[in-house]
Design a protein around this motif. Structure first.
Motif, PDB file in Angstrom:
ATOM      1  N   TYR A   1     101.614  46.925 103.976  1.00  0.00           N
ATOM      2  CA  TYR A   1     100.588  47.807 104.295  1.00  0.00           C
ATOM      3  C   TYR A   1      99.472  47.673 103.469  1.00  0.00           C
ATOM      4  CZ  TYR A   1     103.853  51.266 106.874  1.00  0.00           C
ATOM      5  OH  TYR A   1     104.609  51.850 107.760  1.00  0.00           O
ATOM      6  N   VAL A   2      98.252  47.652 104.336  1.00  0.00           N
ATOM      7  CA  VAL A   2      96.949  47.262 103.625  1.00  0.00           C
ATOM      8  C   VAL A   2      96.017  48.313 103.916  1.00  0.00           C
ATOM      9  CG1 VAL A   2      97.552  44.746 103.830  1.00  0.00           C
ATOM     10  CG2 VAL A   2      96.266  45.764 105.670  1.00  0.00           C
ATOM     11  N   PRO A   3      95.017  48.427 103.089  1.00  0.00           N
ATOM     12  CA  PRO A   3      93.663  49.382 103.288  1.00  0.00           C
ATOM     13  C   PRO A   3      93.359  49.199 104.674  1.00  0.00           C
ATOM     14  CG  PRO A   3      93.683  48.584 100.918  1.00  0.00           C
ATOM     15  CD  PRO A   3      94.686  47.768 101.692  1.00  0.00           C
ATOM     16  N   PRO A   4      92.504  50.035 105.261  1.00  0.00           N
ATOM     17  CA  PRO A   4      92.103  49.966 106.778  1.00  0.00           C
ATOM     18  C   PRO A   4      91.055  48.772 106.935  1.00  0.00           C
ATOM     19  CG  PRO A   4      91.221  52.033 105.713  1.00  0.00           C
ATOM     20  CD  PRO A   4      92.334  51.552 104.665  1.00  0.00           C
ATOM     21  N   ASP A   5      90.279  48.506 105.774  1.00  0.00           N
ATOM     22  CA  ASP A   5      89.283  47.465 105.712  1.00  0.00           C
ATOM     23  C   ASP A   5      89.782  46.314 105.195  1.00  0.00           C
ATOM     24  OD1 ASP A   5      89.539  48.388 103.212  1.00  0.00           O
ATOM     25  OD2 ASP A   5      87.316  48.811 102.947  1.00  0.00           O
ATOM     26  N   HIS A   6      91.001  45.981 104.887  1.00  0.00           N
ATOM     27  CA  HIS A   6      91.478  44.815 104.387  1.00  0.00           C
ATOM     28  C   HIS A   6      91.488  43.538 105.547  1.00  0.00           C
ATOM     29  CE1 HIS A   6      94.343  42.060 102.643  1.00  0.00           C
ATOM     30  NE2 HIS A   6      94.016  42.757 101.315  1.00  0.00           N
ATOM     31  N   PRO A   7      91.040  42.267 105.071  1.00  0.00           N
ATOM     32  CA  PRO A   7      90.966  41.174 105.824  1.00  0.00           C
ATOM     33  C   PRO A   7      92.290  40.972 106.745  1.00  0.00           C
ATOM     34  CG  PRO A   7      90.142  40.591 103.629  1.00  0.00           C
ATOM     35  CD  PRO A   7      90.799  41.844 103.559  1.00  0.00           C
ATOM     36  N   LEU A   8      93.538  41.489 106.185  1.00  0.00           N
ATOM     37  CA  LEU A   8      94.734  41.264 106.963  1.00  0.00           C
ATOM     38  C   LEU A   8      95.122  42.343 107.772  1.00  0.00           C
ATOM     39  CD1 LEU A   8      97.042  39.972 103.946  1.00  0.00           C
ATOM     40  CD2 LEU A   8      95.805  38.494 105.862  1.00  0.00           C
ATOM     41  N   ALA A   9      94.282  43.494 108.016  1.00  0.00           N
ATOM     42  CA  ALA A   9      94.508  44.508 108.703  1.00  0.00           C
ATOM     43  C   ALA A   9      94.578  44.237 110.167  1.00  0.00           C
ATOM     44  CB  ALA A   9      93.608  45.680 108.267  1.00  0.00           C
ATOM     45  N   GLY A  10      94.094  43.414 110.501  1.00  0.00           N
ATOM     46  CA  GLY A  10      93.955  43.017 112.128  1.00  0.00           C
ATOM     47  C   GLY A  10      94.835  42.209 112.739  1.00  0.00           C
ATOM     48  N   ARG A  11      95.877  41.472 111.611  1.00  0.00           N
ATOM     49  CA  ARG A  11      96.649  40.646 112.107  1.00  0.00           C
ATOM     50  C   ARG A  11      97.864  41.090 112.867  1.00  0.00           C
ATOM     51  NH1 ARG A  11      96.358  36.472 108.028  1.00  0.00           N
ATOM     52  NH2 ARG A  11      98.241  35.631 108.924  1.00  0.00           N
ATOM     53  N   LYS A  12      98.530  40.268 113.809  1.00  0.00           N
ATOM     54  CA  LYS A  12      99.881  40.603 114.414  1.00  0.00           C
ATOM     55  C   LYS A  12     101.057  40.502 113.337  1.00  0.00           C
ATOM     56  CE  LYS A  12      98.415  39.919 118.960  1.00  0.00           C
ATOM     57  NZ  LYS A  12      98.733  38.894 120.347  1.00  0.00           N
ATOM     58  N   GLN A  13     100.938  39.787 112.667  1.00  0.00           N
ATOM     59  CA  GLN A  13     101.907  39.496 111.424  1.00  0.00           C
ATOM     60  C   GLN A  13     101.430  38.634 110.535  1.00  0.00           C
ATOM     61  OE1 GLN A  13     105.429  37.625 113.192  1.00  0.00           O
ATOM     62  NE2 GLN A  13     104.583  35.465 113.044  1.00  0.00           N
ATOM     63  N   VAL A  14     101.946  38.589 109.128  1.00  0.00           N
ATOM     64  CA  VAL A  14     101.599  38.048 108.122  1.00  0.00           C
ATOM     65  C   VAL A  14     102.825  37.634 107.132  1.00  0.00           C
ATOM     66  CG1 VAL A  14     101.575  40.331 106.667  1.00  0.00           C
ATOM     67  CG2 VAL A  14     100.059  38.224 105.962  1.00  0.00           C
ATOM     68  N   GLY A  15     102.732  36.289 106.548  1.00  0.00           N
ATOM     69  CA  GLY A  15     103.522  35.892 105.521  1.00  0.00           C
ATOM     70  C   GLY A  15     103.274  36.528 104.318  1.00  0.00           C
ATOM     71  N   LEU A  16     104.397  36.934 103.662  1.00  0.00           N
ATOM     72  CA  LEU A  16     104.192  37.637 102.294  1.00  0.00           C
ATOM     73  C   LEU A  16     103.220  36.820 101.215  1.00  0.00           C
ATOM     74  CD1 LEU A  16     104.770  40.279 101.029  1.00  0.00           C
ATOM     75  CD2 LEU A  16     107.147  39.712 100.392  1.00  0.00           C
ATOM     76  N   ALA A  17     103.546  35.790 101.448  1.00  0.00           N
ATOM     77  CA  ALA A  17     102.744  34.715 100.459  1.00  0.00           C
ATOM     78  C   ALA A  17     101.227  34.846 100.270  1.00  0.00           C
ATOM     79  CB  ALA A  17     103.318  33.209 100.425  1.00  0.00           C
ATOM     80  N   GLU A  18     100.774  35.349 101.691  1.00  0.00           N
ATOM     81  CA  GLU A  18      99.127  35.506 101.891  1.00  0.00           C
ATOM     82  C   GLU A  18      98.819  36.680 101.046  1.00  0.00           C
ATOM     83  OE1 GLU A  18      97.444  35.039 105.841  1.00  0.00           O
ATOM     84  OE2 GLU A  18      99.678  35.153 106.327  1.00  0.00           O
ATOM     85  N   ALA A  19      99.771  37.640 100.418  1.00  0.00           N
ATOM     86  CA  ALA A  19      99.291  38.687  99.580  1.00  0.00           C
ATOM     87  C   ALA A  19      99.502  38.295  97.999  1.00  0.00           C
ATOM     88  CB  ALA A  19     100.177  39.999 100.087  1.00  0.00           C
TER      89      ALA A  19
END
Length: 296
Positions: free
Chosen positions: A168-186
């Motif tokens: 879960y990320v803030p609405p304006d976060h760079p990762l917000a539009g991704r279809k999926q994300v690797g946890l290491a990116e956070a």
């Protein structure tokens, strides 16, 4: 001496007449006399003074009368409570559940079940997974909605949900539009999560460890809604089950985590080898019936 002897003693003490008390109780005078002797023997004292018109309580008898009234009332109350617990139509289900399913899965289950059994009550316990296991072992809880699955040698299990875990990320976060994300990116993000001791906190810590980092805690809470709102306010990111928080407009955006381990199984569990109350049996049968949601 039996509880019934005390019950008879109360009637005898109130009438202070052997014949009248026997008539009220529907028994014979000799039977009532033997019952009185058992009570007096148990307390080691005479409880009545014999008079030509009947009986009169002495000081010891008045003490025993007060105790007998209290004791028989307590026994009757306990018997009524046990009978209610054993009633599959109006008994009580002792159910424990995780904090993280308190706003979605559990209310949905209870609402559906109460539509079919409106008189059954629930004694609910919201607590961490290790306390749930302890309560199932002690009998404080008969059933539990928890995850991951406890020891299969000790506990029965019925899968209810296989939850996808999300960042879960803030609405304006760079990762917000991704279809999926690797946890290491956070890894460099401040994390908002549950306090140590919660089962889901251990899940998140293990995921981060597998991703090669230890999260920096910005805030620790006991409430998923609080975590969701703080993420929405831009204070950090959080790992939560998809749909775990309902009825919120925080703006926090869930992005599915990549990887086959990015899920959590939630199920109904119970202690093997222990007989459930009829009400709990009915609830388990309802939850495990083919018509109820279950993912395998």
């Amino acid at each position: 001496m039996h509880v019934e002897d005390l019950r008879w003693f109360v009637v005898l003490a109130e009438t202070e007449h052997l014949t009248d008390a026997a008539a009220v109780l529907g028994t014979s005078q000799p039977t009532l006399s033997r019952s009185l002797r058992r009570v007096e023997a148990a307390f080691g004292a005479r409880l009545f003074e014999r008079e030509h018109r009947g009986l009169r309580l002495n000081p010891a008898g008045r003490l025993v009368l007060e105790a007998a009234r209290t004791g028989t009332t307590a026994v009757d109350a306990a018997r009524s409570t046990i009978e209610a617990l054993q009633d599959p139509e109006s008994g009580t289900v002792r159910l424990a559940f995780l904090h993280s399913v308190a706003t979605g899965l559990v209310p949905d289950l209870l609402k559906s079940f109460r539509a079919t059994a409106p008189r059954i009550r629930f004694a609910l316990r919201e607590e961490p997974s290790h306390e749930i296991v302890r309560d199932l072992e002690s009998g404080e809880a008969e059933l539990a909605v928890t995850g991951p699955r406890p020891d299969p040698e000790v506990f029965g299990w019925h899968l209810l949900e296989r939850q996808r875990l999300c960042l879960y990320v803030p609405p304006d976060h760079p990762l917000a539009g991704r279809k999926q994300v690797g946890l290491a990116e956070a890894a460099a993000e401040p994390f908002i999560g549950l306090r140590p001791g919660f089962g889901f906190r251990r899940v998140v810590d293990e995921l981060c460890r597998a991703a090669g980092f230890t999260p920096v805690a910005a805030f620790e809470s006991t409430d998923l809604s609080t975590i969701d709102r703080l993420v929405g306010a831009g204070l950090g990111v959080a790992v939560l089950p998809a749909g775990a928080v309902r009825g919120t407009d925080s703006g926090a955006t869930p992005v599915p985590l990549a990887g086959i381990k990015a899920r959590r199984d939630i199920g109904l569990t119970w202690r093997l080898g222990r007989t459930l109350s009829p009400a709990a049996q009915r609830f388990r049968a309802f939850v495990t019936s083919p018509g109820q949601p279950s993912e395998t």
